[in-house]
Write a protein that holds these residues in place. Sequence first.
Motif, short mmCIF file in Angstrom:
data_model
loop_
_atom_site.label_atom_id
_atom_site.label_comp_id
_atom_site.label_asym_id
_atom_site.label_seq_id
_atom_site.Cartn_x
_atom_site.Cartn_y
_atom_site.Cartn_z
N MET A 30 0.84 -1.19 0.00
CA MET A 30 0.00 0.00 0.00
C MET A 30 0.88 1.25 0.00
O MET A 30 1.68 1.46 0.93
CB MET A 30 -0.90 0.00 1.24
N PRO A 31 0.80 2.10 -1.03
CA PRO A 31 1.62 3.32 -1.06
C PRO A 31 1.32 4.21 0.14
O PRO A 31 0.18 4.32 0.59
CB PRO A 31 1.19 3.99 -2.37
N ARG A 32 2.35 4.87 0.64
CA ARG A 32 2.18 5.74 1.80
C ARG A 32 2.47 7.19 1.45
O ARG A 32 2.38 8.07 2.29
CB ARG A 32 3.09 5.26 2.93
N GLY A 33 2.84 7.42 0.19
CA GLY A 33 3.11 8.77 -0.25
C GLY A 33 3.45 8.78 -1.72
O GLY A 33 3.86 7.77 -2.28
N LEU A 34 3.25 9.93 -2.35
CA LEU A 34 3.59 10.07 -3.76
C LEU A 34 3.98 11.50 -4.06
O LEU A 34 3.70 12.41 -3.27
CB LEU A 34 2.43 9.61 -4.66
N ILE A 35 4.62 11.70 -5.20
CA ILE A 35 5.07 13.02 -5.62
C ILE A 35 4.47 13.33 -6.99
O ILE A 35 4.48 12.48 -7.89
CB ILE A 35 6.61 13.09 -5.70
N LEU A 36 3.97 14.55 -7.15
CA LEU A 36 3.49 15.04 -8.43
C LEU A 36 4.52 16.03 -8.95
O LEU A 36 4.82 17.03 -8.29
CB LEU A 36 2.13 15.73 -8.28
N ALA A 37 5.07 15.76 -10.12
CA ALA A 37 6.10 16.62 -10.69
C ALA A 37 5.62 17.20 -12.02
O ALA A 37 5.14 16.47 -12.89
CB ALA A 37 7.40 15.84 -10.91
N GLY A 38 5.73 18.50 -12.16
CA GLY A 38 5.30 19.13 -13.39
C GLY A 38 5.63 20.61 -13.37
O GLY A 38 5.91 21.18 -12.31
N ILE A 39 5.59 21.24 -14.54
CA ILE A 39 5.86 22.66 -14.60
C ILE A 39 4.77 23.42 -13.85
O ILE A 39 3.68 22.89 -13.63
CB ILE A 39 5.97 23.14 -16.06
N PRO A 40 5.03 24.66 -13.43
CA PRO A 40 4.02 25.43 -12.67
C PRO A 40 2.71 25.58 -13.44
O PRO A 40 2.71 25.76 -14.66
CB PRO A 40 4.70 26.79 -12.47
N GLY A 41 1.60 25.48 -12.70
CA GLY A 41 0.30 25.75 -13.28
C GLY A 41 -0.41 24.57 -13.89
O GLY A 41 -1.49 24.72 -14.46
#
Length: 275
Positions: free
Chosen positions: A1-12
Amino acid sequence: MPRGLILAGIPGTGKTVLVKAIAYELGIPLAILDASAFLRGVVGETESRVKQIIAILESLAPIVVFWDELDAVFQPRESQLSTDSGVSRRMLNALLEYLGRTDRKAFVIGATNFPQLDKAATRPGRFDNMFGIFPPDYEARKEVLSIHMNVIRKLPINEETQKKIQETIASETFGYTPAELEQIVKNACSIAMDEDKGKITLEHFRAAKESLGVNIQTRIQEVETMAKQLSTIPNVNMGFLKESLIEFGSGKDKDKTKTIIATLPDDLRGSLKAL
């Protein structure tokens, strides 16, 4: 079960909105943090503040914790210049210890514009997966414009004209982010009000688009850089990355994304045959 994640992308690109939607769908509270929530000017206060915030978050669990501008805290250690008597390092260690705790109850989602983070932060058990968030495709751009024209602002424009505006502006805004599309709608309203002609037209939207000054070549380079960086990070969800790039370059945008795909590593580029 994932306990955290990261969203990566340019601003906006809608990372914050996505996290709010996740918390809403889960039906649990959302806490939003950034580096300023921890840092204090007096020696010793930063470490104490970290412990206080962690205790509060755990007392509210189950909870989604959204950590914006993750890169402000979790820069690669070899690139950090310590000029604060080790405060940043101690804060980093305390946060890493919390993220790695087996009894942590909070689900932590981080957001960053710079995916090259400290490897200790992105190992399994802390942030298990990283997902790339790209600007919307043509169909999604139409939907974003529709939401801001019909739901949020309810502009006095008939259905046929709205459809024409949405299709035209969506076709002319490849690479634009949801935040920029929202600003186009706002600016179009302002321009129409200044002219005091009693209606909002396609030309107002085109003028609003030009007023943003988005450089598409620069934007394409930003997306290229983001895609290449993500493709080299071990815990990036490659299936999601591939699907995101396919969607980003689908339909009317297909020809515009060939240069982006051409810059990617061979294994990732070869898997994007749909483009």
